[in-house]
Design an enzyme around this catalytic site. Sequence first.
Site, PDB file in Angstrom:
ATOM      1  N   CYS A   1       0.623  -1.266   0.151  1.00 38.44           N
ATOM      2  CA  CYS A   1       0.043   0.089   0.058  1.00 38.44           C
ATOM      3  C   CYS A   1       0.622   1.170  -0.078  1.00 38.44           C
ATOM      4  O   CYS A   1       1.913   1.426   0.939  1.00 38.44           O
ATOM      5  CB  CYS A   1      -0.722   0.222   1.016  1.00 38.44           C
ATOM      6  SG  CYS A   1      -2.063   1.367   1.351  1.00 38.44           S
TER       7      CYS A   1
ATOM      8  N   CYS B   1      -1.092   4.396   1.978  1.00 35.22           N
ATOM      9  CA  CYS B   1      -0.360   4.553   3.199  1.00 35.22           C
ATOM     10  C   CYS B   1       1.192   4.078   3.902  1.00 35.22           C
ATOM     11  O   CYS B   1       1.009   4.704   4.771  1.00 35.22           O
ATOM     12  CB  CYS B   1      -0.671   2.541   4.280  1.00 35.22           C
ATOM     13  SG  CYS B   1      -2.299   2.294   3.764  1.00 35.22           S
ATOM     14  N   ASP B   2       1.642   3.613   2.692  1.00 31.44           N
ATOM     15  CA  ASP B   2       3.632   3.863   3.443  1.00 31.44           C
ATOM     16  C   ASP B   2       4.414   4.737   2.777  1.00 31.44           C
ATOM     17  O   ASP B   2       5.603   4.541   3.474  1.00 31.44           O
ATOM     18  CB  ASP B   2       3.697   2.023   3.999  1.00 31.44           C
ATOM     19  CG  ASP B   2       2.781   1.012   4.692  1.00 31.44           C
ATOM     20  OD1 ASP B   2       2.418   1.738   5.612  1.00 31.44           O
ATOM     21  OD2 ASP B   2       3.062   0.219   3.974  1.00 31.44           O
TER      22      ASP B   2
END
Length: 313
Positions: free
Chosen positions: A136, A139-140
């Site tokens: 992701c 997300c990261d």
Amino acid sequence: MDTIKTKCLIIGSGPAGYTAAIYASRANLNPVLCEGMQPGGQLTITTEIENFPGYPNGITGPAMMDEFKQQALRFGADVRPDSVTSIDLSARPFIANTDNDTVIEADTVIIATGASAKYLGLPDEEKYRGMGVSACATCDGFFYRKKRVAVVGGGDTACEEALYLSTLAKEVYLIVRKDKLRASKVMQRRVLDTANIKVLFNTNTVGLFGEDGVEGAHLVKHLGTEKEERFDIEIDGFFLAIGHTPNTSLFEPAITLDHMGYIKTYDDTTATNIPGVFAAGDVADPRYRQAITAAGMGCKAAIDVERFLLEEE
């Protein structure tokens, strides 16, 4: 064998499941939540979460999911470390069986079983999970500002991830197994026109390396041909963008799925094709796949359940 009855059975325990339990409990529905094989869902393999509102200093995935769970317990949810092994959705009450030899009779069901990211199957992916390997970018990606990263995949999702990372990272490698991108023409053009994205066609990843995290990848160009060429690249992050598999096998063929295998919901609600059965989170969301959107869908599902039961009365 124990038999319990509930107005609402929630299957799955990520942000969607726990949020549904919070709202259903506050509505006096006394929900039963079966956490499944991975309590907390995909977030439990995420290290730091910095984009969820209310956590200005960030929080780890396991810690966040534990807080969600504790909040559900506080309002009286019956949270069980059970996995649902089978469920009969042909008539109400719905009958579910768990791996702890419990039968659950439920007036309604919320499916929040999530989706699993597809991986290449390399041992190094597991070795470096949470230490440079991610599925992701949204997300990261922030953790790789001004660093080098690689994205694996050739479709629209991979191109979107590469373009997003290109705004953060110093350099982005897009590793494509075939000799062309499968993405739409406009996405291909954007990727190829972005200066800090380097597309590696006809290339397979065969391994990762690094001491305390990912420091590079072992690649092979033209694998299995006379032109085979092995080389390494230096990277700090390795992102998989080869798709997700929604966890829906338990509910087939009763529940209607879309062409990608995600649960179809109707009329701008979380309702499925079966009255009394609702779906929330990544199992019904091929587009966003974020913790906050999953939590929002969990809220919607619990409200939909409450209204469904009130209308029945």
